[in-house]
Scaffold this motif. Structure first.
Motif, short mmCIF file in Angstrom:
data_model
loop_
_atom_site.label_atom_id
_atom_site.label_comp_id
_atom_site.label_asym_id
_atom_site.label_seq_id
_atom_site.Cartn_x
_atom_site.Cartn_y
_atom_site.Cartn_z
N LEU A 189 59.32 4.16 47.15
CA LEU A 189 58.91 2.76 46.94
C LEU A 189 57.40 2.60 47.09
N GLU A 190 56.85 3.32 48.07
CA GLU A 190 55.40 3.22 48.28
C GLU A 190 54.63 3.70 47.06
N ASP A 191 55.17 4.74 46.40
CA ASP A 191 54.48 5.25 45.22
C ASP A 191 54.56 4.27 44.05
N VAL A 192 55.67 3.52 44.02
CA VAL A 192 55.82 2.55 42.93
C VAL A 192 54.97 1.32 43.18
N LEU A 193 55.04 0.81 44.41
CA LEU A 193 54.37 -0.46 44.68
C LEU A 193 52.95 -0.30 45.21
N ARG A 194 52.61 0.89 45.71
CA ARG A 194 51.25 1.21 46.16
C ARG A 194 50.66 0.13 47.10
N PRO A 195 51.25 -0.04 48.29
CA PRO A 195 50.72 -1.04 49.21
C PRO A 195 49.30 -0.72 49.66
N GLU A 196 48.56 -1.74 49.90
CA GLU A 196 47.14 -1.59 50.20
C GLU A 196 46.71 -2.85 50.95
N PHE A 197 45.85 -2.69 51.94
CA PHE A 197 45.41 -3.88 52.70
C PHE A 197 44.62 -4.81 51.78
N THR A 198 45.00 -6.05 51.78
CA THR A 198 44.41 -7.00 50.83
C THR A 198 43.83 -8.19 51.58
N VAL A 199 42.65 -8.61 51.14
CA VAL A 199 42.10 -9.88 51.62
C VAL A 199 42.09 -10.81 50.43
N TYR A 200 42.94 -11.82 50.49
CA TYR A 200 43.10 -12.68 49.34
C TYR A 200 42.54 -14.08 49.63
N TRP A 201 41.21 -14.20 49.52
CA TRP A 201 40.59 -15.51 49.78
C TRP A 201 41.02 -16.53 48.74
N GLY A 202 41.46 -16.00 47.62
CA GLY A 202 41.93 -16.88 46.56
C GLY A 202 43.05 -17.79 47.03
N PHE A 203 43.70 -17.41 48.14
CA PHE A 203 44.74 -18.27 48.68
C PHE A 203 44.21 -19.67 48.93
N LEU A 204 42.93 -19.73 49.31
CA LEU A 204 42.34 -21.03 49.61
C LEU A 204 41.77 -21.71 48.38
N THR A 205 41.44 -20.92 47.34
CA THR A 205 40.71 -21.50 46.22
C THR A 205 41.48 -21.46 44.90
N ASP A 206 42.64 -20.80 44.88
CA ASP A 206 43.40 -20.72 43.63
C ASP A 206 44.43 -21.83 43.53
#
Lengths: 286, 448
Positions: free
Chosen positions: B191-208
């Motif tokens: 599953l990890e190879d398919v979805l390739r998890p990676e630490f994300t900072v999604y500031w867009g949460f506030l601006t999208d």
């Protein structure tokens, strides 16, 4: 009515347009020429707080360009009387008056009297120094600005002149933009005097101006009163009888709302006509 | 009272005081800690390739080259999964009808679960809702979904006197003996190879804007709506409130009429906010018709009515606390009453008035009930300033409620809800903090 012959004499004799009666002045003071014009005239003037008669049927002339002190024990109505002259008592809703109080012949409590204009001509300095929380400059310029002077240069002139008159210029000239609340109590009180002088009043009402000050600051204020004497009609309410005798030309003694005695200062302190006055100035009651 | 008793009383009062403060502190901690930890998760989280694909498709964000590269790696494993599926499907064809029917009924849920996990499978019609176009965008959620894929949830009803019990059955065992049995360990492992998890900072949460009613995207429309509503309310309530306070303190004569006005004001401050909401609907929208239906304008007016009593009270207190000597000084210089109020009293009262105002602003930002009927919609895009007179808007407070209770996929997007709560709490806290700072600054200026 409880009133001495002498007080009545002053009141009646001075009510003429230009009384030329000799006025007693302590020898160390300059004689003021052309004095004796009545500036504020009270005729059967009473002040009530609701039902309570705080000042009872006063008849007296305050003479132009002289210093008149008002003394008396606490609650005798001396402050009330003083504050009636520029209608500061209007702030107390229950306060009303009867009789007449005339300023330059016009009824202060007249129906058509503009109290704003009146207060411009009759300035007041209060018991506790009360500068505005603004700069020293803005404090002095507050009055002139109200009355339509906005020219920066003209304002600066007024500020300097007023501060010089109040003997404060040398102490504050380098920090006019600093907040006035940073000054010492004595300086603040002189600032208040300067602020009042800046609107060029004719009468200066001083309501126990030194009661919140130390002796040194008090001396300065007294010197200031000496300086201003002759240029303004000054009325000063004071608890301090020495002060009254030092600074004033005339003294009024109030007791329980009644003007007991009104005489030239030296006469009142050395040779009071009334028993009550004598008892008070000799410290038998206070 | 003797000295000993007095001391004991003093001590015990101190203890009670400490106790109540401690209880308050713990309560605050219990409330705030999950809000903060979960709320932060809406911006900082372990995102999957699906998340990056979604950002690229819906918002045009991300590096195309890298995405293509990553996708290629992922595709290798996907193809193997797809291969297993098609192998099983051909195997089904060789079975007899009864067996085939049996397996098909079990195979359907497997496919659905897999689709939820890694996104659309080949050979299916393209989904209409955006939520079905992507697999799991957050790794935490993906792990949950993996469990659902591997195990079928069943309920044990054997004991009629107790609540039924949940238990899990491995799907792999159900496909024992077929080719599909390999699929489950393979997905679990890769599953990890398919979805390739990676630490994300999604500031867009506030601006999208939100995509597909908050399934993806951010909460900007809500933040902006809250801002419009609160500021709009202040525009109406603040001047009115200050004028009313000046009237009460400087102009009104003590009397029957005045005391009625005052008690009316105090009573209004205690009216439940839902009543204001209904009043806003009945008065501003139905009677005055300030707008066709819900609008920011109607909501702002309703909020304004709600916070008006508080502003009046705060301004009154502030004006009354200005030393009387200022007023005397000003009047004695020949100032008019009006001038005295404008140049001396109001400037000196400003710190208190502003504090009251900003606290009311915070309250307006946080209230839900008054805007339910007058301004709020659950899903919408950010509106322009010109639309405030006619358009409703999403707003944080209402959408938090909506996501918590009415949203069709509420359980899938708890992080959005927590993110909204944290944003709202932060906005209100920031407002209050700015009020404190502003007050301190003005007071300092006044004190010299």
């Amino acid at each position: 009515m409880h009133m001495t012959a002498d007080a009545r004499e002053v009141s009646t004799s001075a009510s003429g347009a230009t009384a030329t009666r000799d006025i007693y002045l302590p020898s160390e003071r300059k004689i003021i020429s052309g004095g004796g014009t009545p500036h504020v005239v009270a005729k059967d003037f009473s002040i009530y707080y609701g039902e309570f008669e705080a000042v009872k049927k006063v008849n007296a002339d305050i003479l132009s360009k002289y210093v008149t002190a008002i003394i008396g024990p606490s609650g005798c109505g001396k402050s009330t009387y003083l504050r009636a002259i520029n209608r500061m008592n209007d702030l107390i809703p229950s306060c009303h008056t009867t009789g007449a109080l005339l300023f330059d012949g016009e009824d202060i409590y007249g129906k058509f009297t503009d109290e704003v204009l009146l207060r411009k001509k009759i300035g007041m300095v209060f018991q506790k120094p009360n500068p505005f929380p603004k700069s020293i400059f803005d404090n002095i310029a507050y009055g002139p600005r109200l009355h339509g002077i906005n020219d920066k240069k003209q304002l600066s002139e007024i500020v300097e002149r007023s501060l010089r008159k109040a003997a404060l210029w040398d102490e504050v000239s380098d920090r006019l933009d600093k907040n006035a609340l940073g000054l010492s109590g004595g300086q603040q009180q002189r600032l208040c005097v300067a602020r009042t002088l800046a609107v060029e009043p004719e009468i200066l009402l001083l309501d126990e101006p030194t009661s919140a000050l130390d002796p040194k600051a008090t001396a300065k204020i007294e010197d200031l009163i000496q300086e201003l004497r002759g240029s303004y009609t000054i009325m000063i309410v004071t608890h301090n009888m020495q002060q009254a005798s030092r600074v004033s030309d005339y003294t009024m003694f109030f007791y329980e709302g009644v003007l007991v005695e009104y005489a030239p200062t030296a006469q009142l302190f050395t040779n009071p006509k009334d028993r009550m006055t004598e008892d008070y100035i000799t410290g038998r009651f206070s | 009272m003797n000295l000993g008793t007095r001391k004991i009383l003093d001590r015990s009062f101190t203890a009670v005081g400490f106790g109540s403060i401690a209880v308050m502190g713990i309560a605050l901690l219990i409330v705030l800690v999950p809000i903060i930890t979960n709320g932060v998760g809406s911006v900082f989280f372990t995102g999957t390739l699906e998340h990056r694909k979604m950002l690229f498709n819906e918002f045009g964000r991300g590096n195309t080259e890298e995405l293509v590269k990553e996708n290629a790696v992922s595709e290798v494993y996907r193809q193997q999964i797809y291969g297993m599926l098609s192998a099983f499907e051909s195997e089904l064809e060789t079975m007899d009808a009864e067996k085939k029917q049996d397996y098909l009924s079990k195979y359907g849920p497997v496919k659905t679960a897999l689709q939820t996990l890694i996104g659309p499978l080949p050979g299916e019609a393209e989904a209409i809702l955006t939520r079905y176009k992507y697999g799991q965008t957050r790794w935490g959620k993906a792990e949950e979904k993996l469990h659902e894929f591997l195990y079928e949830t069943k309920w044990d009803f054997s004991n009629p006197d107790a609540m039924s019990k949940e238990y899990f059955v491995s799907r792999a065992t159900e496909f024992e003996g077929t080719s599909l049995v390999k699929l489950f360990p393979f997905v679990e492992e890769h599953l990890e190879d398919v979805l390739r998890p990676e630490f994300t900072v999604y500031w867009g949460f506030l601006t999208d804007s939100s995509v597909d009613s908050h399934i993806f995207g951010g909460i900007w429309p809500e933040i902006q709506g809250t801002f419009f509503l609160a500021v709009g309310a202040m525009l109406f309530a603040f001047p009115l409130g200050v004028i009313a306070a000046v009237y009460f303190t400087e102009y009104a004569r003590e009397g029957f009429f005045n005391s009625i006005l005052r008690s009316a004001n105090s009573t209004l401050a205690g009216v439940p906010s839902i009543v204001f909401g209904l009043f806003g609907l009945a008065f501003f929208i139905n009677t005055l018709k300030v707008s066709e239906s819900k609008s920011v304008l109607a909501g702002s007016l309703t909020l304004a009515i709600m916070i008006l009593p508080t502003i009046i009270r705060a301004a009154e207190e502030a004006i009354l606390s200005v030393p009387k000597t200022y007023k005397e000084a000003s009047l004695s210089l020949g100032s008019t009453k009006w001038n005295t109020i404008m140049t001396v009293i109001l400037p000196a009262a400003l710190p208190g008035i502003i504090t009251g105002g900003v606290i009311s602003l915070g309250r307006a930002a946080g209230e839900t009930a008054p805007i339910i009927f007058t301004a709020a919609v659950s899903v919408g895009s950010a509106i322009g300033l010109a639309d405030v007179f006619s358009s409703p808007t999403p707003a944080l407070s209402w959408n938090i409620y909506n996501l918590a209770s009415e949203h069709e996929a509420a359980a899938e997007i708890r992080h959005v809800q927590y993110g909204m709560v944290l944003s709202l709490v932060s906005i209100v806290l920031l407002l209050n903090l700015s009020a404190i700072l502003l007050r301190a600054r003005i007071s300092k200026k006044l004190k010299g």
